[in-house]
Design a protein around this motif. Structure first.
Motif, PDB file in Angstrom:
ATOM      1  N   ASP A 114      11.209   5.566   6.633  1.00 20.70           N
ATOM      2  CA  ASP A 114      10.073   6.415   6.278  1.00 20.70           C
ATOM      3  C   ASP A 114       8.773   5.926   6.902  1.00 20.70           C
ATOM      4  OD1 ASP A 114      11.720   7.821   4.452  1.00 20.70           O
ATOM      5  OD2 ASP A 114      11.435   6.194   3.010  1.00 20.70           O
ATOM      6  N   ALA A 115       8.852   4.719   7.505  1.00 22.79           N
ATOM      7  CA  ALA A 115       7.605   4.056   7.894  1.00 22.79           C
ATOM      8  C   ALA A 115       6.748   4.923   8.804  1.00 22.79           C
ATOM      9  CB  ALA A 115       7.879   2.722   8.553  1.00 22.79           C
ATOM     10  N   GLN A 116       7.411   5.577   9.756  1.00 25.71           N
ATOM     11  CA  GLN A 116       6.619   6.354  10.705  1.00 25.71           C
ATOM     12  C   GLN A 116       5.907   7.506  10.005  1.00 25.71           C
ATOM     13  OE1 GLN A 116       9.176   7.028  13.981  1.00 25.71           O
ATOM     14  NE2 GLN A 116       7.612   6.471  15.456  1.00 25.71           N
ATOM     15  N   GLU A 117       6.668   8.175   9.141  1.00 27.08           N
ATOM     16  CA  GLU A 117       6.116   9.317   8.418  1.00 27.08           C
ATOM     17  C   GLU A 117       4.966   8.874   7.499  1.00 27.08           C
ATOM     18  OE1 GLU A 117       8.510  12.539   6.015  1.00 27.08           O
ATOM     19  OE2 GLU A 117       9.806  11.326   7.290  1.00 27.08           O
ATOM     20  N   VAL A 118       5.268   7.856   6.666  1.00 32.38           N
ATOM     21  CA  VAL A 118       4.260   7.360   5.723  1.00 32.38           C
ATOM     22  C   VAL A 118       3.062   6.828   6.497  1.00 32.38           C
ATOM     23  CG1 VAL A 118       3.771   5.688   3.901  1.00 32.38           C
ATOM     24  CG2 VAL A 118       6.002   6.743   4.036  1.00 32.38           C
ATOM     25  N   GLY A 119       3.349   6.064   7.537  1.00 32.85           N
ATOM     26  CA  GLY A 119       2.285   5.452   8.331  1.00 32.85           C
ATOM     27  C   GLY A 119       1.334   6.510   8.867  1.00 32.85           C
ATOM     28  N   LYS A 120       1.911   7.574   9.426  1.00 35.94           N
ATOM     29  CA  LYS A 120       1.077   8.637  10.008  1.00 35.94           C
ATOM     30  C   LYS A 120       0.233   9.303   8.924  1.00 35.94           C
ATOM     31  CE  LYS A 120       3.574  10.469  13.882  1.00 35.94           C
ATOM     32  NZ  LYS A 120       4.761  11.285  13.898  1.00 35.94           N
ATOM     33  N   SER A 121       0.874   9.585   7.786  1.00 41.72           N
ATOM     34  CA  SER A 121       0.144  10.261   6.705  1.00 41.72           C
ATOM     35  C   SER A 121      -0.976   9.366   6.183  1.00 41.72           C
ATOM     36  CB  SER A 121       1.085  10.606   5.543  1.00 41.72           C
ATOM     37  OG  SER A 121       2.067  11.494   5.982  1.00 41.72           O
ATOM     38  N   LEU A 122      -0.665   8.085   5.972  1.00 42.52           N
ATOM     39  CA  LEU A 122      -1.684   7.171   5.460  1.00 42.52           C
ATOM     40  C   LEU A 122      -2.844   7.062   6.437  1.00 42.52           C
ATOM     41  CD1 LEU A 122       0.390   4.200   3.961  1.00 42.52           C
ATOM     42  CD2 LEU A 122      -0.757   6.015   2.738  1.00 42.52           C
ATOM     43  N   GLU A 123      -2.499   6.999   7.715  1.00 40.56           N
ATOM     44  CA  GLU A 123      -3.537   6.838   8.718  1.00 40.56           C
ATOM     45  C   GLU A 123      -4.467   8.054   8.708  1.00 40.56           C
ATOM     46  OE1 GLU A 123      -1.879   5.256  12.291  1.00 40.56           O
ATOM     47  OE2 GLU A 123      -3.828   5.423  13.288  1.00 40.56           O
ATOM     48  N   LEU A 124      -3.867   9.216   8.593  1.00 39.89           N
ATOM     49  CA  LEU A 124      -4.682  10.425   8.563  1.00 39.89           C
ATOM     50  C   LEU A 124      -5.599  10.448   7.344  1.00 39.89           C
ATOM     51  CD1 LEU A 124      -3.878  13.236  10.428  1.00 39.89           C
ATOM     52  CD2 LEU A 124      -4.486  13.994   8.145  1.00 39.89           C
ATOM     53  N   LEU A 125      -5.057  10.044   6.201  1.00 40.42           N
ATOM     54  CA  LEU A 125      -5.877  10.018   4.983  1.00 40.42           C
ATOM     55  C   LEU A 125      -7.042   9.052   5.150  1.00 40.42           C
ATOM     56  CD1 LEU A 125      -3.227  10.048   2.108  1.00 40.42           C
ATOM     57  CD2 LEU A 125      -4.638  11.915   2.930  1.00 40.42           C
ATOM     58  N   LEU A 126      -6.757   7.899   5.748  1.00 39.60           N
ATOM     59  CA  LEU A 126      -7.821   6.911   5.945  1.00 39.60           C
ATOM     60  C   LEU A 126      -8.891   7.459   6.887  1.00 39.60           C
ATOM     61  CD1 LEU A 126      -5.694   3.678   6.220  1.00 39.60           C
ATOM     62  CD2 LEU A 126      -7.557   4.042   4.612  1.00 39.60           C
ATOM     63  N   GLU A 127      -8.419   8.156   7.908  1.00 40.26           N
ATOM     64  CA  GLU A 127      -9.359   8.677   8.893  1.00 40.26           C
ATOM     65  C   GLU A 127     -10.266   9.739   8.260  1.00 40.26           C
ATOM     66  OE1 GLU A 127      -7.359   8.591  12.649  1.00 40.26           O
ATOM     67  OE2 GLU A 127      -8.572  10.341  13.210  1.00 40.26           O
ATOM     68  N   ILE A 155      -0.705  14.045   1.385  1.00 41.34           N
ATOM     69  CA  ILE A 155      -0.468  13.392   0.092  1.00 41.34           C
ATOM     70  C   ILE A 155       0.912  13.807  -0.432  1.00 41.34           C
ATOM     71  CG2 ILE A 155      -1.213  13.231  -2.327  1.00 41.34           C
ATOM     72  CD1 ILE A 155      -4.085  13.575  -1.386  1.00 41.34           C
ATOM     73  N   ALA A 156       1.228  15.104  -0.291  1.00 34.97           N
ATOM     74  CA  ALA A 156       2.528  15.585  -0.786  1.00 34.97           C
ATOM     75  C   ALA A 156       3.663  14.874  -0.060  1.00 34.97           C
ATOM     76  CB  ALA A 156       2.625  17.096  -0.587  1.00 34.97           C
ATOM     77  N   GLN A 157       3.456  14.641   1.216  1.00 33.06           N
ATOM     78  CA  GLN A 157       4.460  13.960   2.047  1.00 33.06           C
ATOM     79  C   GLN A 157       4.713  12.538   1.521  1.00 33.06           C
ATOM     80  OE1 GLN A 157       5.535  15.531   4.866  1.00 33.06           O
ATOM     81  NE2 GLN A 157       6.929  13.864   5.379  1.00 33.06           N
ATOM     82  N   ILE A 158       3.624  11.822   1.269  1.00 37.26           N
ATOM     83  CA  ILE A 158       3.765  10.448   0.772  1.00 37.26           C
ATOM     84  C   ILE A 158       4.349  10.474  -0.641  1.00 37.26           C
ATOM     85  CG2 ILE A 158       2.527   8.326   0.188  1.00 37.26           C
ATOM     86  CD1 ILE A 158       0.441   9.076   2.226  1.00 37.26           C
ATOM     87  N   ASP A 159       3.850  11.395  -1.462  1.00 34.16           N
ATOM     88  CA  ASP A 159       4.334  11.473  -2.849  1.00 34.16           C
ATOM     89  C   ASP A 159       5.843  11.654  -2.901  1.00 34.16           C
ATOM     90  OD1 ASP A 159       1.843  11.118  -3.813  1.00 34.16           O
ATOM     91  OD2 ASP A 159       1.546  13.141  -4.581  1.00 34.16           O
ATOM     92  N   LYS A 160       6.339  12.500  -1.997  1.00 37.18           N
ATOM     93  CA  LYS A 160       7.784  12.774  -1.987  1.00 37.18           C
ATOM     94  C   LYS A 160       8.550  11.450  -1.850  1.00 37.18           C
ATOM     95  CE  LYS A 160       9.926  14.669   1.491  1.00 37.18           C
ATOM     96  NZ  LYS A 160       9.868  15.418   2.711  1.00 37.18           N
ATOM     97  N   ILE A 161       8.073  10.616  -0.940  1.00 38.54           N
ATOM     98  CA  ILE A 161       8.761   9.343  -0.689  1.00 38.54           C
ATOM     99  C   ILE A 161       8.583   8.387  -1.882  1.00 38.54           C
ATOM    100  CG2 ILE A 161       8.775   7.305   0.811  1.00 38.54           C
ATOM    101  CD1 ILE A 161       7.947   9.348   3.087  1.00 38.54           C
ATOM    102  N   LEU A 162       7.345   8.328  -2.397  1.00 35.26           N
ATOM    103  CA  LEU A 162       7.088   7.401  -3.510  1.00 35.26           C
ATOM    104  C   LEU A 162       7.888   7.800  -4.749  1.00 35.26           C
ATOM    105  CD1 LEU A 162       3.249   6.776  -3.209  1.00 35.26           C
ATOM    106  CD2 LEU A 162       5.121   5.338  -2.412  1.00 35.26           C
ATOM    107  N   TYR A 163       7.898   9.101  -5.062  1.00 33.19           N
ATOM    108  CA  TYR A 163       8.645   9.543  -6.242  1.00 33.19           C
ATOM    109  C   TYR A 163      10.144   9.297  -6.050  1.00 33.19           C
ATOM    110  CZ  TYR A 163       4.588  11.570  -8.589  1.00 33.19           C
ATOM    111  OH  TYR A 163       3.393  11.736  -9.244  1.00 33.19           O
ATOM    112  N   ARG A 164      10.582   9.367  -4.803  1.00 31.94           N
ATOM    113  CA  ARG A 164      12.003   9.070  -4.556  1.00 31.94           C
ATOM    114  C   ARG A 164      12.295   7.603  -4.878  1.00 31.94           C
ATOM    115  NH1 ARG A 164      13.148   8.899   1.169  1.00 31.94           N
ATOM    116  NH2 ARG A 164      13.145   6.664   0.862  1.00 31.94           N
TER     117      ARG A 164
END
Ligand code: HEM
Length: 463
Positions: free
Chosen positions: A164-177, A204-213
């Protein structure tokens, strides 16, 4: 009292205030705060539209806000405006609720617990190095981001986030930006259906999906992995109730965000500084060769890797990922004779204090040696505060320092990094201070003689 601060501004108050608007704050906040400190000294008043903020530039005054009178302040506007991302996680929650969560999470960051994370940190770094070859050009910042994300995922949530790292990483980076755009964060409500807000929602929904999993899988298994997630899952209130999934998610996203980009940036800046300072790099290699020989580092080596530690300390001084901090007064307070009224902001910048010649000789120079002979003990407490201070001090400071030293040692034992020509490395002061376009570098293998078996200690992580 407020007016008297403003008398210090160059033109009449109105003009001066206009000049110090959010424009420069957004475009080059590092230069902006450095300039204010140069021109106005240890205390300056700023007004941005209706927001009044006092900027403090003396360690003792900073201590008054972060430690002595911490109760009179809450987190600043930018963090509060990011609550739709972090929810009620440790970074953004307040009061008794925050204290309870902090106490629940604290054991996961206890020194003895963190010690058990050392092997994972080295192992994941070695995994990354399997794909590294001499002569390759890589974006070292991207590599460090991926690595630190995996380390946080594994150590705190026992989750292999590699897939998931690539997906989470991209989403987190965008949120930070997006979160880094102070003007937008503060003035555009997150519920407005603008294109950017919709994008944020999607990420956020993308990351949430992974975290809730991750949370769901652990809850279902009932397994006690002895990590932070298990501690939080099993923690009970006095009335016997357990933490809801929503709260677990808030803590998890906070730790992923707070815990990976900061350490990754520290490492990226360190590689960049090392590449430009061959004498420091040579000393680092000499220490690694002497202490480690041909094996990877382990926890036991940390006390002996003193110079490696000084390199990280110095890198955090010059390029502190938390380059500035803010608070909001929840009660009236007086600092250095100035009235801070309830509702006013206070800003402090590590970027500026860490480069103040009153505390550091040749402050712009990268000199890890300055930390020898216990400089830290001789400095005022808040002349060096990369992890903040007081009750809201970074919970991950020991974790981060250990991780930075172990990752640096594991990589520098095998490779030196040569900066790619024509690739400017420029600081971007977003919520954190990171290299705007990454750090592109060519890997140069430090080929050494083969392992000397007598050097290999039991405790060492298999290389
Ligand atoms: C070099 C790396 C790091 C730096 C420079 C850094 C810096 C900071 C700073 C300055 C604060 C205080 C913010 C404030 O008071 O407004 C903070 C808070 C926090 N940090 Fe870090 N941090 C780093 C690594 C980490 C790591 C590795 C973790 C977790 C794994 C982490 C988790 C947190 C959390 C949860 C808070 C909020 C604590 C609270 O308010 O109770 N940080 N960090």
């Amino acid at each position: 009292m407020w007016r008297s601060i403003h008398k210090e501004f160059p033109a009449g108050p109105a003009e001066g205030l206009k000049r110090w608007s959010l424009g420069p704050l957004n475009n080059n906040p590092l230069e902006y705060f450095a300039k204010i400190a140069r021109e106005y000294g240890d205390v300056a008043g700023l007004r941005v539209l209706n927001f009044r903020t006092i900027f403090l530039n003396h360690p003792d005054l900073i201590e008054e806000v972060l430690v002595t009178n911490a109760r009179k302040y809450s987190k600043g506007r930018v963090l509060r405006a990011n609550r739709h991302v972090f929810g009620e996680g440790l970074l953004t929650s307040e009061g008794d609720f925050w204290l309870r969560q902090r106490r629940l999470a604290q054991p996961a960051f206890h020194r003895t617990r963190i010690a058990s994370y050392a092997a994972t940190m080295v192992e994941y770094t070695q995994r990354m190095l399997h794909d590294w070859r001499g002569g390759q050009e890589r974006d070292v910042h991207q590599e460090m981001m991926r690595l630190t994300l995996q380390i946080v995922g594994k150590t705190l949530f026992d989750a292999d986030v590699e897939r998931d790292a690539q997906e989470v990483g991209k989403s987190l980076e965008l949120l930070l930006e997006i979160g880094a755009n102070f003007r937008r964060t503060i003035f555009v409500p997150h519920w407005l259906p603008t294109a950017t807000n919709l994008r944020v929602k999607k990420e956020i929904a993308q990351i949430d999906k992974i975290l809730y999993r991750i949370i769901g899988e652990r809850r279902a298994s009932g397994r006690d992995a002895g990590d932070l997630l298990s501690m939080l899952l099993h923690a009970q209130d006095e009335d016997g109730s357990r933490m809801a999934d929503r709260q677990l998610r808030d803590e998890a996203i906070t730790l992923f965000l707070a815990g990976h980009e900061t350490t990754a940036s520290t490492l990226s800046w360190t590689w960049w500084l090392l590449a430009q300072n061959p004498a420091v790099e040579a000393k680092l290699h000499a220490e690694l060769d002497a202490v480690l020989g041909d094996r990877a580092p382990s926890l036991d080596d940390l006390p002996k890797l003193a110079y490696t530690g000084h390199i990280v300390t110095e890198s955090l001084r010059l390029y502190p990922p938390a380059w500035g901090m803010a608070r909001l007064a929840v009660e009236d307070h007086e600092i250095a004779g100035y009235a801070v009224r309830k509702g006013m902001g206070v800003a402090m910048a590590q970027w500026v204090v860490h480069r103040d010649p009153r505390w550091y000789d040749a402050p712009e120079e990268f000199r890890p040696e300055r930390w020898e002979d216990d400089l830290l003990k001789r400095l005022p407490r808040f002349a060096y505060f990369p992890f903040g201070g007081g009750p809201r001090q970074c919970i991950g400071n020991v974790f981060a320092l250990m991780e930075a030293v172990l990752v640096l040692a594991t990589i520098a034992r095998k490779f030196r990094l040569r900066l790619a020509a024509n690739h400017p490395v420029v600081p971007l002061a977003s919520i954190t201070l990171r290299p705007r376009h990454g750090v592109r570098a060519t890997l140069e293998s430090r080929q050494k003689k083969e392992a000397a078996p007598s050097n290999v200690r039991q405790a060492a992580v298999a290389d």
